[in-house]
Scaffold this active site. Structure first.
Site, PDB file in Angstrom:
ATOM      1  N   CYS A   1      44.944  46.738  38.777  1.00  9.59           N
ATOM      2  CA  CYS A   1      46.255  47.323  38.697  1.00  9.59           C
ATOM      3  C   CYS A   1      46.655  48.049  39.912  1.00  9.59           C
ATOM      4  O   CYS A   1      47.775  48.273  40.300  1.00  9.59           O
ATOM      5  CB  CYS A   1      46.446  48.073  37.358  1.00  9.59           C
ATOM      6  SG  CYS A   1      46.172  47.075  35.870  1.00  9.59           S
TER       7      CYS A   1
ATOM      8  N   LYS B   1      52.045  50.003  46.720  1.00  4.63           N
ATOM      9  CA  LYS B   1      52.822  49.096  46.032  1.00  4.63           C
ATOM     10  C   LYS B   1      53.930  48.292  47.146  1.00  4.63           C
ATOM     11  O   LYS B   1      54.050  47.243  46.995  1.00  4.63           O
ATOM     12  CB  LYS B   1      53.922  49.446  44.794  1.00  4.63           C
ATOM     13  CG  LYS B   1      52.638  50.035  43.588  1.00  4.63           C
ATOM     14  CD  LYS B   1      52.337  48.614  42.747  1.00  4.63           C
ATOM     15  CE  LYS B   1      51.500  49.252  41.903  1.00  4.63           C
ATOM     16  NZ  LYS B   1      50.926  48.220  40.984  1.00  4.63           N
TER      17      LYS B   1
ATOM     18  N   GLU C   1      40.925  37.984  29.228  1.00  3.75           N
ATOM     19  CA  GLU C   1      39.929  37.539  30.187  1.00  3.75           C
ATOM     20  C   GLU C   1      38.590  38.018  30.114  1.00  3.75           C
ATOM     21  O   GLU C   1      37.481  37.642  30.232  1.00  3.75           O
ATOM     22  CB  GLU C   1      40.611  37.867  31.556  1.00  3.75           C
ATOM     23  CG  GLU C   1      39.763  37.492  32.689  1.00  3.75           C
ATOM     24  CD  GLU C   1      40.318  37.919  34.090  1.00  3.75           C
ATOM     25  OE1 GLU C   1      39.607  37.642  35.315  1.00  3.75           O
ATOM     26  OE2 GLU C   1      41.296  38.823  34.502  1.00  3.75           O
TER      27      GLU C   1
ATOM     28  N   GLU D   1      44.591  40.503  30.504  1.00  3.71           N
ATOM     29  CA  GLU D   1      43.270  41.051  31.092  1.00  3.71           C
ATOM     30  C   GLU D   1      42.087  41.141  29.865  1.00  3.71           C
ATOM     31  O   GLU D   1      41.042  40.982  30.043  1.00  3.71           O
ATOM     32  CB  GLU D   1      43.291  42.449  31.558  1.00  3.71           C
ATOM     33  CG  GLU D   1      42.314  43.122  32.687  1.00  3.71           C
ATOM     34  CD  GLU D   1      42.777  44.189  33.394  1.00  3.71           C
ATOM     35  OE1 GLU D   1      42.970  43.895  34.785  1.00  3.71           O
ATOM     36  OE2 GLU D   1      42.809  45.342  32.980  1.00  3.71           O
TER      37      GLU D   1
ATOM     38  N   GLU E   1      50.599  36.045  48.108  1.00  2.00           N
ATOM     39  CA  GLU E   1      50.066  35.566  46.642  1.00  2.00           C
ATOM     40  C   GLU E   1      51.186  35.842  45.695  1.00  2.00           C
ATOM     41  O   GLU E   1      51.231  35.286  44.560  1.00  2.00           O
ATOM     42  CB  GLU E   1      48.636  36.194  46.315  1.00  2.00           C
ATOM     43  CG  GLU E   1      47.504  35.917  47.213  1.00  2.00           C
ATOM     44  CD  GLU E   1      47.155  36.952  48.314  1.00  2.00           C
ATOM     45  OE1 GLU E   1      46.397  37.030  49.031  1.00  2.00           O
ATOM     46  OE2 GLU E   1      48.305  38.009  48.378  1.00  2.00           O
TER      47      GLU E   1
ATOM     48  N   GLU F   1      51.431  45.776  48.503  1.00  2.00           N
ATOM     49  CA  GLU F   1      51.258  44.827  47.606  1.00  2.00           C
ATOM     50  C   GLU F   1      52.633  43.800  47.682  1.00  2.00           C
ATOM     51  O   GLU F   1      52.227  42.686  47.285  1.00  2.00           O
ATOM     52  CB  GLU F   1      51.100  45.361  46.412  1.00  2.00           C
ATOM     53  CG  GLU F   1      50.659  44.240  45.167  1.00  2.00           C
ATOM     54  CD  GLU F   1      50.703  45.080  43.581  1.00  2.00           C
ATOM     55  OE1 GLU F   1      49.604  44.672  42.956  1.00  2.00           O
ATOM     56  OE2 GLU F   1      51.474  45.671  43.392  1.00  2.00           O
TER      57      GLU F   1
ATOM     58  N   CYS G   1      47.876  57.234  38.537  1.00  2.00           N
ATOM     59  CA  CYS G   1      49.320  56.823  39.028  1.00  2.00           C
ATOM     60  C   CYS G   1      49.980  58.256  39.139  1.00  2.00           C
ATOM     61  O   CYS G   1      51.040  58.199  40.052  1.00  2.00           O
ATOM     62  CB  CYS G   1      50.119  55.725  38.420  1.00  2.00           C
ATOM     63  SG  CYS G   1      49.091  54.151  38.543  1.00  2.00           S
TER      64      CYS G   1
ATOM     65  N   SER H   1      39.463  41.344  37.852  1.00  2.00           N
ATOM     66  CA  SER H   1      40.128  40.623  37.302  1.00  2.00           C
ATOM     67  C   SER H   1      41.353  39.911  37.886  1.00  2.00           C
ATOM     68  O   SER H   1      41.722  40.102  38.973  1.00  2.00           O
ATOM     69  CB  SER H   1      41.027  41.458  36.161  1.00  2.00           C
ATOM     70  OG  SER H   1      41.942  40.951  35.575  1.00  2.00           O
TER      71      SER H   1
END
Length: 575
Positions: free
Chosen positions: A299, A358, A282, A279, A366, A361, A503, A319
């Site tokens: 994230c 999560k 990037e 990141e 992907e 996710e 988190c 990102s």
């Protein structure tokens, strides 16, 4: 200040205080259900009623203001009788299956029934809502039959997170919190953040558990079961097992997982460091060569779905890096599998996360290849705590075990991913030293620390100015994005975490309040401070991964494995 007496005890409080707050100052416990310390007063459950001298009726302590000379009785015979009647009405509409409920032992309704000494048979007809369980979401299980219509979940979803996936339906005794048009939760704008789970006092909204699935996989014994453990987990797991909030249990949780049958236990701090390398590179590329700015971190999966749904115009700004969980999953099924001589289907990849999103996710197409997911299953802290208990493990007295190689080493920069501002701070530590080729004198970027909703920082690097902003909680994310769109704020780099506090406030953690959150936050930064390695780019295990497998940050291979794409989900707003 206002002077009053409660149960004959004098107390002074500020003039805008409520009776409940005054009673708390005297350590007098008044039962509450709709009240939540992080929310505005609702005063709709009435379990907190008290007697005020001169008032004809009982008043709700959570919403009734104090006045000079007020005399209050919180547990008079009349108050106790009325509270029991209110409780009886609630229970007449509530299932009596406490032993099968995942909130058994942590249910606020159960606690109140115990505290009030409620043991009698119900005098009212037992009329449970027959709406059925909604298990459509991979993250959140919704059981409307257990809803007590307190409004806490609706408040956090609409007022704090600004998602508006939940709404109240019907009135009075028939009130229930549901979704718009009673759609399955998975078909709504829900972003899976789990803050409704944190707010719910009963079992109407819980984590969608997958505990039995992992027990079956371990028992079958035909796969190598591998766990990765997120930074925040080591700060909240001990709390979920009745230790003090903020207790760090890194080595003990590794021991527990090994005793439960996991073959390898790795540290997600490793891919947090890897995320910073990808990141950060990037970001520098976009700053130097042009690209969509501000660049926004990727994230937090709850934030990603929020962006896809409500702000698809910002998708180019995200990102392209996968989250640390996503990066780890890809490496386990490729790099690690090759080193161990195992095919992807022989590895069962489990993530231990503080985050309900999560779970969603992990199902994103992907995050996998050839029809096989990189992450097979996600367990939250709540689920892992129950598994440890069910396995008869005395967690408090376990010995410490280190994480396994080759993914056992993480830096303090990876550790602070667990707190809001942590990704920004970790990135700045690395980007600054890469750009300036000099060592930072002070690694602690205080500007991006703390629970403030939106924070900003400006860092000068050899003539390059990087302007950063941090938002935690999706309501604050909305404010920040709208300020960026209007041109009211100029930034190059944005960190957004879906959950208030980051988190450590994730939906899969033990039920929180801000006092616990402050202790968790202190533990995150104390752990970072204690580690010998505090910068992602100096992690030798990450350097070896690049040397042996990836080549360099943002290489073609790194892009193939560690980067991703997003989809416009704004259609959910119109369905």
């Amino acid at each position: 200040m206002i002077s009053l007496t409660i149960n004959g005890q004098p107390v002074e409080v500020e003039d805008d205080a409520t009776i409940l707050e005054a009673a708390q100052k005297l350590h007098i416990k008044i039962p509450t259900l709709c009240h939540h310390p992080d929310q505005k007063v609702k005063a709709n459950c009435r379990i907190c009623v008290v007697e005020v001298k001169g008032q004809k009726t009982l008043v709700p302590a959570c919403g009734y203001p104090v006045s000079e000379g007020m005399e209050v009785e919180t547990h008079s015979p009349l108050v106790r009788k009325v509270r029991k009647n209110i409780l009886e009405l609630i229970l007449s509409h509530h299932p009596q299956d406490c032993l099968k409920c995942s909130r058994c032992g942590t249910c606020e309704l159960q606690d109140i029934a115990y505290d009030l000494g409620f043991h009698q048979e119900l005098r009212y007809d037992h009329d449970v809502r027959g709406m059925g369980i909604d298990d459509s979401s991979p993250s959140i299980l919704r059981d409307p039959s257990k809803c007590i219509a307190c409004g806490r979940c609706e408040y956090v979803c609409s007022e704090i997170q600004t998602v508006h996936a939940l709404t109240k339906e019907n009135r009075s005794y028939q009130s229930v919190i549901t979704t718009a048009y009673n759609k399955p939760l998975a078909e709504t704008v829900c972003v899976n953040c789990g803050q409704c789970v944190q707010a719910c006092p009963v079992g109407a909204l819980t984590v969608h558990s997958q505990e039995n699935m992992i027990w079956d996989i371990i028992e079958a014994g035909d796969k190598e079961v591998v766990a990765q453990v997120a930074p925040a987990v080591r700060v909240t797991l001990a709390e979920a097992l009745d230790e003090e909030p903020g207790t760090v249990s890194t080595g003990r949780l590794v021991t527990a997982l090994k005793r439960m049958g996991f073959n390898k236990v790795f540290d997600t701090d490793f891919t947090a460091d890897l995320t910073i390398m990808e990141e950060g590179t990037e970001l520098l590329t976009r700053l130097k060569e042009g690209g969509p700015l501000p660049m926004i971190t990727s994230c937090s999966p709850g934030w990603i779905k929020f962006c896809e749904t409500f702000y698809p115009q910002f998708l180019p700004n995200l990102s392209t890096c996968k989250s640390p969980q996503g990066m780890f999953g890809a490496l386990l099924k490729t790099y690690y599998g090759e080193k161990e001589g195992k095919r992807p289907e022989e590895i069962y990849s489990v993530s231990i996360m503080p985050c309900t999103a999560k779970k969603f996710e992990a199902r994103r197409p992907e995050l996998g290849r050839n029809g096989m997911p990189d992450i097979d299953l996600v367990l939250t802290v709540q689920e892992l705590a129950r598994m440890i208990r069910s396995h008869g493990i005395d967690f408090k007295n376990l010995e410490e075990t280190p994480f396994d190689e080759p993914f056992g080493l993480g830096s303090g920069a990876g550790e602070i991913f667990g707190a809001t501002g942590g990704v920004m701070e970790a990135a700045l530590r690395t980007v600054y030293e890469i750009v300036t080729e000099t060592e930072l004198a002070d690694l602690d970027f205080q500007e991006v620390r703390g629970f403030q909703g939106i924070k900003t920082a400006v860092v000068e690097m050899n003539g390059m100015t990087v302007r950063g902003a941090v938002a935690n909680g999706l309501g604050n994310a909305r404010k920040l994005l709208e300020a960026v769109e209007k041109g009211d704020i100029k930034v190059d780099f944005i960190e957004i975490m879906a959950c208030p506090g980051g988190c450590i406030g994730g939906g899969g953690n033990p039920i929180k309040n801000w006092a616990k959150m402050r202790l968790r936050l202190n533990a995150v930064y104390a752990t970072d401070k204690s580690l010998p390695l505090r910068k992602s780019h100096l992690n030798p295990a990450v350097q070896k991964l690049y040397a042996d497998f990836l080549g360099h940050p943002n290489s073609e291979k790194a892009h193939h494995l560690l980067h991703t794409s997003y989809q416009d989900r704004s259609y959910l707003l119109h369905n």
